[in-house]
Design a protein around this motif. Structure first.
Motif, PDB file in Angstrom:
ATOM      1  N   PRO A   1     -10.021  -9.973  -1.475  1.00 38.52           N
ATOM      2  CA  PRO A   1     -10.220 -11.352  -1.340  1.00 38.52           C
ATOM      3  C   PRO A   1     -11.099 -11.927  -0.355  1.00 38.52           C
ATOM      4  CG  PRO A   1      -7.934 -10.883  -2.123  1.00 38.52           C
ATOM      5  CD  PRO A   1      -8.450  -9.739  -1.494  1.00 38.52           C
ATOM      6  N   SER A   2     -10.957 -11.577   0.966  1.00 38.91           N
ATOM      7  CA  SER A   2     -11.688 -11.952   1.948  1.00 38.91           C
ATOM      8  C   SER A   2     -13.258 -11.447   1.609  1.00 38.91           C
ATOM      9  CB  SER A   2     -11.182 -11.271   3.260  1.00 38.91           C
ATOM     10  OG  SER A   2      -9.750 -11.634   3.545  1.00 38.91           O
ATOM     11  N   ALA A   3     -13.493 -10.267   1.099  1.00 32.64           N
ATOM     12  CA  ALA A   3     -14.852  -9.862   0.787  1.00 32.64           C
ATOM     13  C   ALA A   3     -15.597 -10.811  -0.307  1.00 32.64           C
ATOM     14  CB  ALA A   3     -14.571  -8.219   0.351  1.00 32.64           C
ATOM     15  N   ARG A   4     -14.714 -11.228  -1.052  1.00 32.57           N
ATOM     16  CA  ARG A   4     -15.474 -11.856  -2.037  1.00 32.57           C
ATOM     17  C   ARG A   4     -15.720 -13.504  -1.312  1.00 32.57           C
ATOM     18  NH1 ARG A   4     -11.116 -10.604  -5.193  1.00 32.57           N
ATOM     19  NH2 ARG A   4     -10.047 -12.604  -5.452  1.00 32.57           N
TER      20      ARG A   4
ATOM     21  N   ALA B   1     -18.758 -13.107   0.824  1.00 33.97           N
ATOM     22  CA  ALA B   1     -19.927 -12.762  -0.151  1.00 33.97           C
ATOM     23  C   ALA B   1     -20.439 -14.245  -0.520  1.00 33.97           C
ATOM     24  CB  ALA B   1     -19.639 -11.887  -1.298  1.00 33.97           C
ATOM     25  N   LEU B   2     -19.657 -14.864  -0.856  1.00 28.59           N
ATOM     26  CA  LEU B   2     -20.057 -16.458  -1.293  1.00 28.59           C
ATOM     27  C   LEU B   2     -20.612 -17.202  -0.181  1.00 28.59           C
ATOM     28  CD1 LEU B   2     -16.821 -17.139  -3.496  1.00 28.59           C
ATOM     29  CD2 LEU B   2     -19.252 -16.773  -4.384  1.00 28.59           C
ATOM     30  N   LEU B   3     -19.903 -16.962   1.048  1.00 28.66           N
ATOM     31  CA  LEU B   3     -20.606 -17.649   2.225  1.00 28.66           C
ATOM     32  C   LEU B   3     -21.797 -17.044   2.820  1.00 28.66           C
ATOM     33  CD1 LEU B   3     -17.308 -18.078   4.060  1.00 28.66           C
ATOM     34  CD2 LEU B   3     -18.588 -19.975   3.030  1.00 28.66           C
TER      35      LEU B   3
ATOM     36  N   PRO C   1     -10.032 -16.822  -4.311  1.00 29.87           N
ATOM     37  CA  PRO C   1      -8.888 -16.793  -3.250  1.00 29.87           C
ATOM     38  C   PRO C   1      -8.480 -18.201  -2.794  1.00 29.87           C
ATOM     39  CG  PRO C   1     -10.445 -15.043  -2.358  1.00 29.87           C
ATOM     40  CD  PRO C   1     -11.100 -16.076  -3.559  1.00 29.87           C
ATOM     41  N   THR C   2      -7.097 -18.818  -3.027  1.00 25.80           N
ATOM     42  CA  THR C   2      -6.752 -19.936  -2.414  1.00 25.80           C
ATOM     43  C   THR C   2      -6.894 -20.112  -1.156  1.00 25.80           C
ATOM     44  OG1 THR C   2      -4.403 -19.213  -2.416  1.00 25.80           O
ATOM     45  CG2 THR C   2      -5.235 -20.204  -4.394  1.00 25.80           C
TER      46      THR C   2
END
Length: 356
Positions: A271-274, A277-279, A290-291
């Motif tokens: 989740p942290s990697a996703r 990646a968006l940032l 991820p909430t």
């Protein structure tokens, strides 16, 4: 589709919107629903560590994202898992359905309003309570060059019926007596008894049509390597195992041309990697964000965080021949909640269908 909807499903619609955005501006899509549903989903993903919860006044629910005004060369979409296969008879979870829904098409389609509309079948008629007749669109091409015919439809639906195939959608065909070719571009489905849900199933992955020759040529490798030989706006490109899947625009598509020349699906299980990646621009969007990242993403300034409206339809039909529970498209906590709810009630037996 679908899980339509199932396959008007959020995974598919989010991808379509992203594929039609006018510029590389990063956007984020996530589901939102009634407060009770959000609470159950959050129990899986972990509560937000900071910032307001979805459904509070700080979150504005969006029915969609802005319409596109132009095309783009490519975009990247983050998936939380790598699909084990892209064979449409096994496409039952968000990652594979997000991809398959843009490569393969069904006889019918779900609209955003959860109504059924023509897909590969330009017309569906119901001459009597146990008969459905599908008239196919002429001149529809498969990705490998073949032309859609009734033979392809009979073959594709037949794969769903075959117990040896292990189709995830096999139960949707439990009421089917026969699927026959009744014309070069016409297929007739005969039911054992009237079934108001069967025409809806044909708008999901249960109604996907692939090239008979293409599937037979691929054999046991179909869905794990090579072409899917379907009819959708994108065709399968390179699959880098463990990393990503690439789709390429299919210029021979019978419908509206896709606005992105290429789509890259990146497998980011952490989740942290996703979120990162968006940032940092490695991904332009994703589903099931991820909430705990809501606050970071909404304040980042590098994209837009959309809180989408999720629709749940619960249909209860008393007096069915056997108890069935259909909760496709629902998170597991919701499925378990419905299972517990069913267990509280004695006969008559019930059939529960959920369409997201």
């Amino acid at each position: 589709m679908p899980r339509s909807l199932p396959w008007s499903g959020a995974g598919r619609s989010a991808l379509r919107r992203a594929a039609h955005r006018p510029s590389p501006l990063r956007r984020y899509a996530l589901p939102a629903a009634a407060l009770t549903v959000v609470s159950l989903v959050a129990a899986c993903s972990g509560p937000p560590k900071d910032g307001p919860a979805p459904g509070s006044a700080a979150f504005k629910l969006s029915a969609g994202t802005p319409a596109a005004t132009g095309g783009l060369d490519s975009f990247t979409w983050a998936l939380y898992a790598e699909p084990p296969t892209l064979d449409y008879i096994s496409a039952f979870d968000y990652p594979q359905n997000t991809i398959v829904s843009n490569v393969c098409e069904s006889l019918m389609r779900w609209t955003p309003q959860l109504t059924v509309a023509p897909g590969l079948a330009e017309k569906a008629t119901n001459p009597d309570p146990t008969t459905w007749v599908y008239d196919l669109r002429p001149g529809v091409h498969f990705h490998d060059g073949g032309v859609l015919s009734a033979d392809d439809v009979v073959f594709s639906l037949g794969r769903q019926l075959d117990p040896a195939g292990g189709s995830a959608w096999n139960s949707n065909f439990a009421n089917v007596e026969a699927i026959t070719k009744t014309g070069p571009l016409q297929v007739t489905v005969k039911l054992k008894q009237p079934d108001a849900q069967f025409p809806q199933y044909m708008a999901t992955a249960a109604g996907v049509v692939a090239s008979k020759s293409g599937v037979e040529k691929a054999g046991q490798d179909y869905g794990t390597s090579g072409s899917l030989d379907c009819t959708g706006p994108f065709k399968l490109g390179t699959w880098n195992k463990g990393q990503s899947i690439e789709l390429q625009r299919f210029d021979g598509y019978w419908g509206a041309k896709a606005k992105s020349a290429k789509v890259v699906f990146s497998f980011l299980t952490d989740p942290s990697a996703r979120t990162n990646a968006l940032l940092n621009g490695e991904a332009d969007g994703g589903y099931l964000i991820p909430t705990e990242s809501y606050d970071r993403l909404s304040k980042s300034g590098v994209g837009t965080l959309y809180s989408g409206i999720r629709n749940w339809n619960l249909t209860i039909i008393a007096g069915c021949a056997a108890p069935q529970r259909r909760t496709r498209g629902m998170p597991r906590p919701i499925q378990e909640m419905i299972s517990r709810w069913i267990s509280l009630f004695p006969p008559p037996k019930v059939k529960i269908t959920a369409l997201r």
